[in-house]
Design an enzyme around this catalytic site. Structure first.
Site, mmCIF file in Angstrom:
data_model
loop_
_atom_site.group_PDB
_atom_site.id
_atom_site.type_symbol
_atom_site.label_atom_id
_atom_site.label_comp_id
_atom_site.label_asym_id
_atom_site.label_seq_id
_atom_site.Cartn_x
_atom_site.Cartn_y
_atom_site.Cartn_z
ATOM 1 N N GLY A 2 24.967 -40.683 -21.860
ATOM 2 C CA GLY A 2 24.900 -40.125 -20.528
ATOM 3 C C GLY A 2 25.910 -39.038 -20.235
ATOM 4 O O GLY A 2 26.005 -38.562 -19.107
ATOM 5 N N HIS A 3 26.664 -38.610 -21.231
ATOM 6 C CA HIS A 3 27.735 -37.625 -20.983
ATOM 7 C C HIS A 3 27.679 -36.530 -22.038
ATOM 8 O O HIS A 3 28.455 -36.567 -22.993
ATOM 9 C CB HIS A 3 29.095 -38.320 -21.030
ATOM 10 C CG HIS A 3 30.215 -37.496 -20.498
ATOM 11 N ND1 HIS A 3 31.018 -36.726 -21.295
ATOM 12 C CD2 HIS A 3 30.671 -37.332 -19.239
ATOM 13 C CE1 HIS A 3 31.940 -36.124 -20.559
ATOM 14 N NE2 HIS A 3 31.750 -36.480 -19.316
ATOM 15 N N PHE A 4 26.918 -35.625 -22.004
ATOM 16 C CA PHE A 4 25.843 -35.223 -21.094
ATOM 17 C C PHE A 4 24.517 -35.388 -21.832
ATOM 18 O O PHE A 4 24.507 -35.318 -23.039
ATOM 19 C CB PHE A 4 26.050 -33.777 -20.667
ATOM 20 C CG PHE A 4 27.328 -33.571 -19.886
ATOM 21 C CD1 PHE A 4 27.350 -33.807 -18.516
ATOM 22 C CD2 PHE A 4 28.501 -33.175 -20.503
ATOM 23 C CE1 PHE A 4 28.502 -33.608 -17.780
ATOM 24 C CE2 PHE A 4 29.664 -32.990 -19.777
ATOM 25 C CZ PHE A 4 29.663 -33.210 -18.411
ATOM 26 N N VAL B 266 29.232 -34.769 -25.038
ATOM 27 C CA VAL B 266 30.631 -34.390 -25.178
ATOM 28 C C VAL B 266 31.468 -35.641 -24.901
ATOM 29 O O VAL B 266 31.131 -36.445 -24.037
ATOM 30 C CB VAL B 266 30.997 -33.275 -24.168
ATOM 31 C CG1 VAL B 266 32.471 -32.947 -24.235
ATOM 32 C CG2 VAL B 266 30.162 -32.037 -24.417
#
Length: 145
Positions: free
Chosen positions: A45-47, A52
């Site tokens: 979820g990041h991103f 990252v």
């Protein structure tokens, strides 16, 4: 104390253990490494389209290697009596992203260690030798009353 002994004494386990290897350690500092596996949960979820490593995770890696590993080394046999490890202050500058499957090297220099507080100047480099983040991290190591 062997480097593998220090890692085994860390109060973390996978998936929150961010120390693969201690390269060098002495009373003045420590150098260690960690590789970010692409399957770590936070990358989902990041991103979404361009994963990252979150800054908070980079900070945690620097704290585990640069402060906690060094604290265990400095305390040596006294560490078995320790029941409290707490982060007390952080000031980090983030300069470059760290992506999945990247290996980073953390270099920590002791500023001071007294009255159970360890303060260190810490930097993280990627495999190319570029500094990705750096700053000051301090923590308390001691016994609960």
């Amino acid at each position: 104390m062997e480097n593998t002994d220090i890692i085994s004494k860390l109060p973390y386990s996978k998936p929150f253990l961010f120390v693969d290897k201690i390269i060098r350690i002495d009373e003045d500092g420590v150098e260690g490494e960690f590789t970010f596996d692409e399957n770590l949960d936070f990358y989902k979820g990041h991103f979404r389209e361009n994963p990252v490593t979150p800054g908070v995770i980079l900070t945690e890696v620097m704290a585990q290697i640069g402060v906690v590993c060094l604290g265990i080394f400095l305390l040596n046999e006294e560490f078995s009596k320790i029941s409290v490890i707490a982060l007390t202050s952080v000031g980090i500058d983030f300069l470059k992203p760290v992506y999945p499957n990247e290996k980073v090297i953390v270099v920590s220099e002791k500023i001071y260690f007294r009255f159970g507080k360890l303060k260190c100047k810490v930097s993280m480099q990627n495999e190319k030798g570029d500094v990705v983040c750096s700053g000051i991290i301090a923590g308390m190591i001691g016994q609960e009353n």
